[in-house]
Design a protein around this motif. Sequence first.
Motif, mmCIF file in Angstrom:
data_model
loop_
_atom_site.group_PDB
_atom_site.id
_atom_site.type_symbol
_atom_site.label_atom_id
_atom_site.label_comp_id
_atom_site.label_asym_id
_atom_site.label_seq_id
_atom_site.Cartn_x
_atom_site.Cartn_y
_atom_site.Cartn_z
ATOM 1 N N PRO A 16 46.469 29.203 41.577
ATOM 2 C CA PRO A 16 45.508 30.314 41.513
ATOM 3 C C PRO A 16 45.647 31.252 42.715
ATOM 4 O O PRO A 16 45.869 30.812 43.848
ATOM 5 C CB PRO A 16 44.151 29.608 41.512
ATOM 6 C CG PRO A 16 44.434 28.248 40.955
ATOM 7 C CD PRO A 16 45.801 27.899 41.445
ATOM 8 N N GLU A 17 45.501 32.527 42.438
ATOM 9 C CA GLU A 17 45.692 33.569 43.448
ATOM 10 C C GLU A 17 44.866 33.308 44.716
ATOM 11 O O GLU A 17 45.357 33.493 45.831
ATOM 12 C CB GLU A 17 45.330 34.941 42.846
ATOM 13 C CG GLU A 17 45.805 36.108 43.661
ATOM 14 C CD GLU A 17 47.319 36.193 43.781
ATOM 15 O OE1 GLU A 17 47.789 36.503 44.900
ATOM 16 O OE2 GLU A 17 48.027 35.962 42.794
ATOM 17 N N GLU A 18 43.627 32.863 44.532
ATOM 18 C CA GLU A 18 42.732 32.673 45.686
ATOM 19 C C GLU A 18 43.161 31.528 46.603
ATOM 20 O O GLU A 18 42.641 31.395 47.707
ATOM 21 C CB GLU A 18 41.278 32.468 45.224
ATOM 22 C CG GLU A 18 41.023 31.215 44.410
ATOM 23 C CD GLU A 18 41.270 31.370 42.909
ATOM 24 O OE1 GLU A 18 40.913 30.432 42.181
ATOM 25 O OE2 GLU A 18 41.819 32.403 42.457
ATOM 26 N N ARG A 19 44.124 30.726 46.180
ATOM 27 C CA ARG A 19 44.592 29.606 47.007
ATOM 28 C C ARG A 19 45.977 29.837 47.602
ATOM 29 O O ARG A 19 46.418 29.063 48.449
ATOM 30 C CB ARG A 19 44.624 28.322 46.182
ATOM 31 C CG ARG A 19 43.254 27.851 45.790
ATOM 32 C CD ARG A 19 43.344 26.503 45.165
ATOM 33 N NE ARG A 19 42.020 26.041 44.766
ATOM 34 C CZ ARG A 19 41.829 24.940 44.095
ATOM 35 N NH1 ARG A 19 42.842 24.179 43.755
ATOM 36 N NH2 ARG A 19 40.610 24.575 43.767
ATOM 37 N N LYS A 20 46.661 30.864 47.158
ATOM 38 C CA LYS A 20 48.045 31.066 47.584
ATOM 39 C C LYS A 20 48.194 31.194 49.092
ATOM 40 O O LYS A 20 49.086 30.578 49.685
ATOM 41 C CB LYS A 20 48.654 32.281 46.882
ATOM 42 C CG LYS A 20 48.959 32.018 45.432
ATOM 43 C CD LYS A 20 49.588 33.216 44.758
ATOM 44 C CE LYS A 20 49.835 32.869 43.296
ATOM 45 N NZ LYS A 20 50.456 33.943 42.558
ATOM 46 N N ALA A 21 47.356 31.978 49.733
ATOM 47 C CA ALA A 21 47.480 32.178 51.177
ATOM 48 C C ALA A 21 47.230 30.875 51.935
ATOM 49 O O ALA A 21 47.976 30.535 52.861
ATOM 50 C CB ALA A 21 46.513 33.264 51.649
ATOM 51 N N ALA A 22 46.207 30.127 51.528
ATOM 52 C CA ALA A 22 45.874 28.878 52.217
ATOM 53 C C ALA A 22 46.979 27.836 52.035
ATOM 54 O O ALA A 22 47.389 27.171 53.000
ATOM 55 C CB ALA A 22 44.543 28.332 51.715
ATOM 56 N N VAL A 23 47.476 27.680 50.824
ATOM 57 C CA VAL A 23 48.530 26.697 50.576
ATOM 58 C C VAL A 23 49.823 27.124 51.275
ATOM 59 O O VAL A 23 50.532 26.296 51.850
ATOM 60 C CB VAL A 23 48.739 26.462 49.064
ATOM 61 C CG1 VAL A 23 49.955 25.575 48.802
ATOM 62 C CG2 VAL A 23 47.491 25.828 48.452
#
Length: 153
Positions: A16-23
């Motif tokens: 999911p887009e909202e997790r890409k930066a964190a992962v």
Amino acid sequence: MTIDAKTPDEYIEKIPEERKAAVSKLRETIKSNLPKGFEECISYKMIGYVVPHSLYPDGYHCDTKLPLPFINIASQKNFVALYHSGIYADKDLLDWFVQEYPKYVKTKLDMGKSCVRFKKIDNIPYDLIASLCQKMTPQQWIALYEKNVKTKR
């Protein structure tokens, strides 16, 4: 949540887009801090960091065709997960991690045997994870794995 990907980059593209930066940041933190010898790959449909067969030809006892797993990261249905075999196998390392965690994150540690769950991605303690990654070399992991697993079979 199972993600079918052949590479870590493809895995991140599919979450999911909202997790890409964190992962992505978690991935970079691990890659930048693991001692030399571990390799990044897709392992158990997650981004994995393993001891390759070139360093440990015996491989993983559950399936010797697979390299020895050490760390995995995954985007699960309700959280981002960090699976660290070292904190499962080494009580001193687990105790250190549990003691240090509140210094970095104000919310309660949500953890299983080897799984640290981050339900709020803003609470991922990247500096703590960097320190955790630096604490065990592939050779130390192999020795601990053989002591804990090979002698029990």
